[in-house]
Design a protein around this motif. Sequence first.
Motif, PDB file in Angstrom:
ATOM      1  N   ALA A 164      40.005  45.684  48.594  1.00  0.00           N
ATOM      2  CA  ALA A 164      41.219  45.156  49.382  1.00  0.00           C
ATOM      3  C   ALA A 164      42.428  46.208  48.284  1.00  0.00           C
ATOM      4  O   ALA A 164      43.276  46.648  48.810  1.00  0.00           O
ATOM      5  CB  ALA A 164      41.623  43.835  49.416  1.00  0.00           C
ATOM      6  N   ILE A 165      42.552  45.690  47.121  1.00  0.00           N
ATOM      7  CA  ILE A 165      43.572  46.212  46.159  1.00  0.00           C
ATOM      8  C   ILE A 165      43.325  47.743  46.119  1.00  0.00           C
ATOM      9  O   ILE A 165      44.307  48.543  46.190  1.00  0.00           O
ATOM     10  CB  ILE A 165      43.562  45.432  44.911  1.00  0.00           C
ATOM     11  CG1 ILE A 165      44.040  44.093  44.962  1.00  0.00           C
ATOM     12  CG2 ILE A 165      44.456  46.150  43.711  1.00  0.00           C
ATOM     13  CD1 ILE A 165      43.676  43.330  43.779  1.00  0.00           C
ATOM     14  N   TYR A 224      46.465  46.240  56.232  1.00  0.00           N
ATOM     15  CA  TYR A 224      46.355  46.472  57.604  1.00  0.00           C
ATOM     16  C   TYR A 224      47.724  46.789  58.258  1.00  0.00           C
ATOM     17  O   TYR A 224      47.904  47.525  59.259  1.00  0.00           O
ATOM     18  CB  TYR A 224      45.773  45.044  58.318  1.00  0.00           C
ATOM     19  CG  TYR A 224      45.810  45.137  59.693  1.00  0.00           C
ATOM     20  CD1 TYR A 224      44.810  45.998  60.286  1.00  0.00           C
ATOM     21  CD2 TYR A 224      46.532  44.319  60.512  1.00  0.00           C
ATOM     22  CE1 TYR A 224      44.780  45.884  61.814  1.00  0.00           C
ATOM     23  CE2 TYR A 224      46.363  44.253  61.820  1.00  0.00           C
ATOM     24  CZ  TYR A 224      45.677  45.111  62.577  1.00  0.00           C
ATOM     25  OH  TYR A 224      45.383  45.139  63.903  1.00  0.00           O
ATOM     26  N   THR A 225      48.656  46.097  57.571  1.00  0.00           N
ATOM     27  CA  THR A 225      50.343  46.148  58.041  1.00  0.00           C
ATOM     28  C   THR A 225      50.759  47.745  57.831  1.00  0.00           C
ATOM     29  O   THR A 225      51.268  48.452  58.830  1.00  0.00           O
ATOM     30  CB  THR A 225      50.993  45.140  57.599  1.00  0.00           C
ATOM     31  OG1 THR A 225      50.621  44.039  58.005  1.00  0.00           O
ATOM     32  CG2 THR A 225      52.324  45.343  58.227  1.00  0.00           C
ATOM     33  N   LEU A 255      40.451  30.055  44.985  1.00  0.00           N
ATOM     34  CA  LEU A 255      41.660  30.272  45.920  1.00  0.00           C
ATOM     35  C   LEU A 255      42.345  31.497  45.252  1.00  0.00           C
ATOM     36  O   LEU A 255      43.190  32.103  46.242  1.00  0.00           O
ATOM     37  CB  LEU A 255      42.295  29.062  45.715  1.00  0.00           C
ATOM     38  CG  LEU A 255      41.604  27.654  46.194  1.00  0.00           C
ATOM     39  CD1 LEU A 255      42.560  26.653  46.135  1.00  0.00           C
ATOM     40  CD2 LEU A 255      41.268  27.719  47.790  1.00  0.00           C
ATOM     41  N   ILE A 256      42.504  31.680  44.109  1.00  0.00           N
ATOM     42  CA  ILE A 256      43.342  32.848  43.799  1.00  0.00           C
ATOM     43  C   ILE A 256      42.722  34.172  44.345  1.00  0.00           C
ATOM     44  O   ILE A 256      43.283  35.106  44.786  1.00  0.00           O
ATOM     45  CB  ILE A 256      43.511  32.978  42.061  1.00  0.00           C
ATOM     46  CG1 ILE A 256      44.046  31.746  41.648  1.00  0.00           C
ATOM     47  CG2 ILE A 256      43.901  34.140  41.665  1.00  0.00           C
ATOM     48  CD1 ILE A 256      44.375  31.749  40.188  1.00  0.00           C
ATOM     49  N   VAL A 257      41.198  34.460  44.120  1.00  0.00           N
ATOM     50  CA  VAL A 257      40.651  35.571  44.748  1.00  0.00           C
ATOM     51  C   VAL A 257      40.678  35.778  46.305  1.00  0.00           C
ATOM     52  O   VAL A 257      40.960  36.652  46.757  1.00  0.00           O
ATOM     53  CB  VAL A 257      39.171  35.566  44.317  1.00  0.00           C
ATOM     54  CG1 VAL A 257      38.359  36.462  44.935  1.00  0.00           C
ATOM     55  CG2 VAL A 257      39.164  35.517  42.656  1.00  0.00           C
ATOM     56  N   ALA A 258      40.653  34.303  46.910  1.00  0.00           N
ATOM     57  CA  ALA A 258      40.591  34.763  48.469  1.00  0.00           C
ATOM     58  C   ALA A 258      42.263  34.702  48.906  1.00  0.00           C
ATOM     59  O   ALA A 258      42.419  35.613  49.824  1.00  0.00           O
ATOM     60  CB  ALA A 258      40.304  33.154  49.030  1.00  0.00           C
ATOM     61  N   SER A 259      43.246  34.259  48.154  1.00  0.00           N
ATOM     62  CA  SER A 259      44.556  34.652  48.784  1.00  0.00           C
ATOM     63  C   SER A 259      44.884  36.127  48.182  1.00  0.00           C
ATOM     64  O   SER A 259      45.528  36.872  48.893  1.00  0.00           O
ATOM     65  CB  SER A 259      45.578  33.872  47.732  1.00  0.00           C
ATOM     66  OG  SER A 259      45.193  34.062  46.405  1.00  0.00           O
ATOM     67  N   ILE A 308      43.794  37.936  51.064  1.00  0.00           N
ATOM     68  CA  ILE A 308      44.342  37.947  52.378  1.00  0.00           C
ATOM     69  C   ILE A 308      45.574  38.665  52.056  1.00  0.00           C
ATOM     70  O   ILE A 308      45.942  39.355  52.883  1.00  0.00           O
ATOM     71  CB  ILE A 308      44.475  36.294  52.510  1.00  0.00           C
ATOM     72  CG1 ILE A 308      43.334  35.595  52.953  1.00  0.00           C
ATOM     73  CG2 ILE A 308      45.670  36.177  53.710  1.00  0.00           C
ATOM     74  CD1 ILE A 308      43.366  34.159  52.924  1.00  0.00           C
ATOM     75  N   ILE A 309      46.213  38.609  50.987  1.00  0.00           N
ATOM     76  CA  ILE A 309      47.517  39.322  50.767  1.00  0.00           C
ATOM     77  C   ILE A 309      47.224  40.623  50.822  1.00  0.00           C
ATOM     78  O   ILE A 309      48.038  41.587  51.636  1.00  0.00           O
ATOM     79  CB  ILE A 309      48.125  38.872  49.746  1.00  0.00           C
ATOM     80  CG1 ILE A 309      48.825  37.373  49.643  1.00  0.00           C
ATOM     81  CG2 ILE A 309      49.529  39.847  49.038  1.00  0.00           C
ATOM     82  CD1 ILE A 309      49.087  37.045  48.454  1.00  0.00           C
TER      83      ILE A 309
END
Length: 108
Positions: free
Chosen positions: A30-31, A99-100, A85-89, A92-93
């Motif tokens: 994603a990054i 996508y945006t 949770l850090i990796v999942a966030s 998502i971000i």
Amino acid sequence: MDDNAFLLDIPHDYINFLFSAFLANFAIMAIASLVSGIVVRSKYSDILLPILLFPLLSPIIIAATKISENIINQSPLTEWNVWILIVASVIIIFGLSGYTLFEYVVEE
């Protein structure tokens, strides 16, 4: 094969290890997708990509290392769920921002 031949005691719970590996790979994807899409039209894209990408990837590498360490040490999930949770966030971000910003990044 001798069970004592390995230096690491690999846990029998492979599900957590595979899940965390896929999660870290999705975060890196994603990054890297977002940053490479932004940098591709730059005149100095071959220099700018690592300068922007490595600082953004370092928290993911640290989190993946901590997750792997706790899985190998067979620590309870409550001790290392913050790293997941850090990796999942991050997924998502950066996934939603990619996508945006897709229309803006690929326009000519």
